[in-house]
Design a protein around this motif. Structure first.
Motif, PDB file in Angstrom:
ATOM      1  N   GLY A  48       0.776  -1.229   0.000  1.00  0.00           N
ATOM      2  CA  GLY A  48       0.000   0.000   0.000  1.00  0.00           C
ATOM      3  C   GLY A  48       0.805   1.274   0.000  1.00  0.00           C
ATOM      4  O   GLY A  48       0.245   2.359   0.198  1.00  0.00           O
ATOM      5  N   LYS A 123      -3.895  -0.896   1.795  1.00  0.00           N
ATOM      6  CA  LYS A 123      -3.238  -0.525   3.053  1.00  0.00           C
ATOM      7  C   LYS A 123      -3.848  -1.276   4.222  1.00  0.00           C
ATOM      8  O   LYS A 123      -3.132  -1.722   5.134  1.00  0.00           O
ATOM      9  CB  LYS A 123      -3.348   0.980   3.274  1.00  0.00           C
ATOM     10  N   HIS A 138       6.260   2.328   7.479  1.00  0.00           N
ATOM     11  CA  HIS A 138       5.573   1.293   8.238  1.00  0.00           C
ATOM     12  C   HIS A 138       6.076   1.193   9.683  1.00  0.00           C
ATOM     13  O   HIS A 138       5.973   0.146  10.314  1.00  0.00           O
ATOM     14  CB  HIS A 138       5.727  -0.066   7.540  1.00  0.00           C
TER      15      HIS A 138
END
Length: 554
Positions: A48, A123, A138
């Protein structure tokens, strides 16, 4: 429970690359600048991350990344719920997701099991499947919600949270009911308006379907003269004229009777004519009765028009249909009753809200006490684990703040971290480098390995600024963690690399003045050679590498 494979076409220096990952500890090594970050970028994109058209390989028009994920049983429901919202499904009960991203200089498309999905959906899936820890977007550990989630897993607060959530929802339902009730209570001006509506409609007192009946009746009476003339003419045609329909039919009937004396076939015609004559006579009687009932009284017509006008007026004001007038009347009655009973109802709702508030606050206190009690043990375990990972003088604490009641109680927490002696404890998100965050996450993941639901962990720069025995311990901790998770780890340390169940080497080469990055899986001998290179090369390094590889297999 893993990323099965990854295919990359035309991303940065990669032209065409296919990687089959192992289910446990995957190590990625290579010289600085070889392109290890490209592999991590590809994984970030498939989870994502934002696509950058500048990352398309020079000279190419598009980039394509495809990956296969096997979904563990404990995530099937959450993943299936997401798939259901976008009309996708697992194929052939395989629990496999195929994610594909294609982007050009102008367009970007994402496919999930061959169906187009949005970036936000991707995502959401990525957050459930993978934690990436390093210098990328992340870094979930800096989020307060993730920090609280780690503590709750350690403290095993599942039941307390379930009890709290049930009461929290009950309180929200009561507050919603109260809010809607208060919003619907009429004020004095509105009350007078509703009473006026009742009064106006009561004066007219309309009946069901009365407007349709009045309109139909008015149409007849308004055209009564024309109707009477048509009826008179019709009666003359049927039986009053010298050559009326009845007279002609009777003459015809007599003729057919005569013919029946000579041929029985005319009996059938005789019967049909007899029925026809009776039917025409019945029509004549009906027209005559209608003429007798036709009302031509002018005063009755005026009354009808006045009644119809009154009905049409209330329809314009409170309709436009008569059914809606009745609905408006019923609503006005209800609002008046609400006003008359509002004080009693408000007292009742206030009491219900107060009772629910007391109950939820008691449960929130119980939840908070357990968190704070277990936080002390959690802090000690994290510090011990951090010491193993090279932070020999580090410290770790959890800061509690009380906030308004939310879905997880009133606790707001922050992780405080001091990596070096003499440094004060500060917010983890403000003090830690990407390598430090990675090692803190490794410490947490090691402690929570059995209860953590995210199946895939990716560590970048986890071995930054460490070496020697600490590096070996980091490798051992990763090996242990890989018993319950698939791990992808970029490493610069031979002690860590030697622990890998699968070892990949990223290399850069130039062919015909074009640069290519490739990634190959090493066999045992190649792995030993790569670790020897990481140790500095030479016969002594090769022997040391052989020893590390042997120990890493244990």
């Amino acid at each position: 429970i893993m990323i099965n494979w990854l295919q990359i076409k035309n991303l940065a220096l990669v032209d065409n690359l296919e990687i089959d990952f192992g289910s446990k500890l995957n190590i990625v090594t290579g010289e600085t600048g070889a392109g290890k970050s490209i592999i991590m970028s590809a994984i970030a994109l498939i989870l994502g991350g934002r696509a950058d058209k500048n990352s398309i390989r020079t000279g190419e028009k598009s980039c394509e990344i495809v990956s296969s994920f096997s979904i563990p049983k404990n995530l099937l429901k959450e993943i299936s719920d997401i798939l259901e919202t976008v009309g996708c499904a697992f194929e052939d009960d395989s629990n496999e997701l195929i994610i594909k991203r294609i982007f050009t200089l102008k367009t970007s498309k994402i496919y999930l099991n061959d169906k187009i999905i949005t970036l936000s959906t991707l995502k959401n899936l990525g957050d459930l499947l993978v934690d990436m820890h390093g210098a990328n977007e992340h870094q979930s550990l800096i989020k307060e919600s993730v920090q609280l989630n780690f503590l709750d897993k350690y403290a095993k607060t599942n039941q307390e949270i379930l009890d709290y959530n049930k009461l929290f929802q009950e309180l929200k339902d009561i507050q919603k009911e109260k809010s809607e009730f208060l919003a619907n209570i009429p004020n004095p001006v509105e009350l007078d308006h509703f009473k006026f509506i009742i009064s106006e409609i009561d004066k007219v007192a309309p009946q069901k379907n009365e407007d349709d009946e009045l309109i139909a009746k008015h149409k007849i009476i308004a055209n009564s003269k024309q109707i009477a003339e048509i009826i008179m003419h019709s009666s003359q045609i049927i039986e009053e004229n010298d050559s009326s329909i009845i007279d002609n039919l009777r003459t015809l009937f007599c003729n057919v009777q005569e013919l029946s004396k000579f041929d029985d076939k005319f009996k059938k015609i005789e019967e049909l004519l007899n029925i026809t004559i009776e039917s025409v006579q019945e029509i004549s009687y009906d027209i005559a009765r209608y003429a007798d009932d036709l009302e031509l009284d002018e005063s009755a017509f005026n009354e009808l028009e006045e009644r119809l006008s009154a009905i049409q007026t209330i329809k314009r004001r409170y309709g436009p249909t008569l059914e809606q007038v009745f609905a408006t009347y019923a609503d006005a009655e209800l609002r008046i009753v609400q006003f008359e009973n509002s004080q009693d109802m408000k007292i009742s709702l206030d009491a219900k809200e107060k009772s629910a508030q007391i109950a939820i606050e008691k449960t929130a206190v119980i939840l908070s006490k357990k968190r704070k009690k277990m936080a002390i043990l959690f802090e000690k375990d994290v510090v011990n684990e951090l010491h193993k990972l090279g932070f020999l003088k580090s410290d770790f604490k959890i800061s509690f703040k009380k906030s308004e009641l939310g879905k997880l109680g009133y606790d707001k927490i922050d992780y405080l971290f001091s990596p070096n002696p003499g440094e004060e404890l500060r917010l983890l998100k403000k003090i830690a480098s990407s390598g430090e965050i990675s090692r803190v996450m490794l410490a947490l993941k090691t402690i929570l390995a059995e209860s953590d639901t995210i199946p895939i962990l990716i560590f970048d720069e986890i071995d930054a600024n460490i070496g020697g025995e600490t590096a070996s311990i980091v490798g051992s901790e990763l090996k242990q963690l890989a018993k319950n998770h698939q791990i992808l780890c970029i490493s610069h340390l031979p002690q860590v690399a030697s622990k890998g169940d699968v070892h990949f080497l990223v290399q850069k080469e130039v062919i015909d003045n074009k640069t290519y990055t490739k990634m190959i899986e090493l066999d045992k001998k190649q792995k030993q050679q790569e670790i020897s290179r990481m140790l500095g090369g030479g016969s002594a390094a090769f022997a040391h590498a052989a020893d590390l590889v042997k120990k890493g297999e244990l």
